[in-house]
Write an enzyme that holds these catalytic residues in place. Structure first.
Site, short mmCIF file in Angstrom:
data_model
loop_
_atom_site.label_atom_id
_atom_site.label_comp_id
_atom_site.label_asym_id
_atom_site.label_seq_id
_atom_site.Cartn_x
_atom_site.Cartn_y
_atom_site.Cartn_z
CB CYS A 164 -9.35 12.92 -44.35
SG CYS A 164 -9.17 11.99 -42.81
CG HIS A 303 -13.37 10.43 -48.14
ND1 HIS A 303 -12.09 10.94 -48.17
CD2 HIS A 303 -13.66 10.21 -46.83
CE1 HIS A 303 -11.62 11.04 -46.94
NE2 HIS A 303 -12.55 10.60 -46.11
CD GLU A 314 -17.53 9.40 -50.97
OE1 GLU A 314 -16.89 10.03 -51.83
OE2 GLU A 314 -17.04 8.49 -50.28
CE LYS A 335 -9.41 7.89 -48.02
NZ LYS A 335 -9.95 8.67 -49.17
CG HIS A 340 -7.98 7.44 -44.79
ND1 HIS A 340 -7.46 8.56 -45.41
CD2 HIS A 340 -9.13 7.84 -44.17
CE1 HIS A 340 -8.26 9.57 -45.18
NE2 HIS A 340 -9.27 9.16 -44.44
CG PHE A 399 -11.69 13.21 -38.02
CD1 PHE A 399 -12.59 12.37 -38.63
CD2 PHE A 399 -10.87 12.67 -37.02
CE1 PHE A 399 -12.68 11.03 -38.30
CE2 PHE A 399 -10.95 11.34 -36.68
CZ PHE A 399 -11.85 10.51 -37.31
#
Length: 412
Positions: A164, A303, A314, A335, A340, A399
């Site tokens: 991502c 994010h 976050e 998002k 996403h 990830f």
């Protein structure tokens, strides 16, 4: 040090197939998430996605269409819009100028559609029927290679892949290429088309996706009722250009790209480190790279995935990096309306961030109705906000523990 401007924007995603439509719908707080009706999900509880609705066959002739995976076609369409928006016909530039135009585009997965299709061909019809275009179609670097071919770009060209954070790294590398003098212009961004039954099943098995059946309500970053992210697909391409070059030709400048920070949690292949130290360091590095401090930041495009751990971590990272300033900064999650986009998420979010700097408006976070006590900052719930955005940060967490933060703002 050479400075870098954003002079062109292009995108297609669940909200629209161009920047104007996307931005107007983001400001209105509309959702592009919808029920999935093009793949069989009978055995999977997840039924929704932020899928880009575009007829690719209208954009590509049959011979080319067969050779390209959707993730590459998405990027080609977005790159055409970005070039038009920048007012540059790259093919008309002299060779010596095109040798200094780079192509750096990210993708998290690459040609998954082609992999699944040709695997079925192999099983059902045998090895001789596998397409000779299979490998160049599905390889991740096809996206940067094909965009370079389309526009005749002869400079540095490669693809970044870090889940991502893929397009965040691509844009960071684009900034560094221009700063260092390696390039004068870089076509950059990200593209992803991974809305397949296999991907949905995999993320569902990992308990990462929302199982909320309501498309309008499923993506709810920072909300106490969030239960996972909504998968999306699409692309965003931006033209980064050396600032004085852009000014000399009278280009519209959306924002200056001022800083870039990149770190890793070195903790777990999928779970973020709970203390938030990894993304906090990325934020701090981006500010240092930009030569500004926490008090100079007005907005953060988060994010903001709508997963239990990510949103809280976050939030913690923003507090660590900005200190007391964290309580005064507007924050929103793109998002919440698009889903996403995996490797393309950083790019579409930087488009939104650049438009916030340029227009003085920030889009809301949709579906934030019951704030999580662990997410206690200003996430711009409900409605867009008019405000001066001197400097903004855009965060990406992927990830593998990959963390990226980009800093953009008004040029002096």
């Amino acid at each position: 040090m050479r400075r870098v401007a954003i002079t062109g924007l292009g995108t297609l995603n669940a909200l629209g197939n161009d920047v104007e439509t996307t931005w107007s719908r983001l400001l209105a707080g509309e959702s592009g998430v919808r029920e999935i009706d093009f793949i069989d999900l009978d055995t999977i509880p997840v039924k929704i996605a932020g899928h880009a609705v575009v007829n690719l066959e209208e954009h590509f002739e049959a011979p080319e269409f067969r050779k390209l995976d959707p993730f590459t076609m998405y990027a080609l369409i977005a790159s055409e819009e970005a070039a038009r928006d920048a007012g540059i016909d790259f093919r008309e530039l002299p060779v010596e100028e095109r040798e200094r135009v780079g192509t750096i585009i990210g993708t998290g997965i690459g040609g998954l559609i082609g992999i699944e299709e040709q695997h079925l061909v192999l099983q059902e019809r045998g090895a001789r029927r596998v397409s000779p275009h299979f490998v160049p179609r599905i390889m991740a670097n096809a996206v940067s290679g094909q965009v370079a071919i389309r526009h005749g770009l002869l400079g540095t060209a490669f693809t970044t892949s870090s889940a991502c954070a893929s397009s965040g790294h691509a844009m960071g590398m684009a900034l560094m290429a221009i700063r260092s003098g390696e390039a004068d212009v870089v076509v950059t961004g990200g593209s992803e088309m991974a809305t397949t039954a296999l991907t949905v099943a995999g993320f569902n098995s990992a308990k990462a996706l929302s199982t909320n059946p309501d498309p309008d309500m499923a993506s709810r970053p920072f909300d106490r009722e969030r239960d996972g992210f909504v998968l999306g697909d699409g692309a965003a391409v931006l033209v980064f250009e050396e600032l004085e070059r852009a000014r000399a030709r009278g280009a519209r400048i959306y924002a200056e790209v001022k800083g870039y920070g990149s770190t890793d949690d070195a903790f777990h292949i999928t779970a973020p480190k709970e203390d938030g130290s990894g993304p906090a360091r990325a934020l701090e590095l981006a500010l240092r790279s930009a030569g500004i401090g926490p008090d100079d930041v007005d907005y953060i495009n988060a994010h903001g995935t709508s997963t239990k751990y990510n949103d809280a971590i976050e939030t913690r990272a923003i507090k660590l990096a900005l200190g007391d300033r964290a309580q005064k900064v507007a924050i929103s999650s793109t998002k919440s309306m698009l889903g996403h986009l995996l490797g393309a998420s950083s790019a579409v979010e930087l488009v939104a961030t650049a438009l916030s700097v340029h227009t003085g408006r920030v889009h809301p976070t949709r579906n934030l109705q019951n704030p999580d006590p662990d997410c206690d900052l200003d996430y711009v719930p409900g409605e867009a906000r008019e405000m001066v955005v001197r400097n903004a940060l855009s965060n990406s967490l992927g990830f593998g523990g990959h963390n990226v933060s980009l800093c953009i703002g008004r040029p002096d």
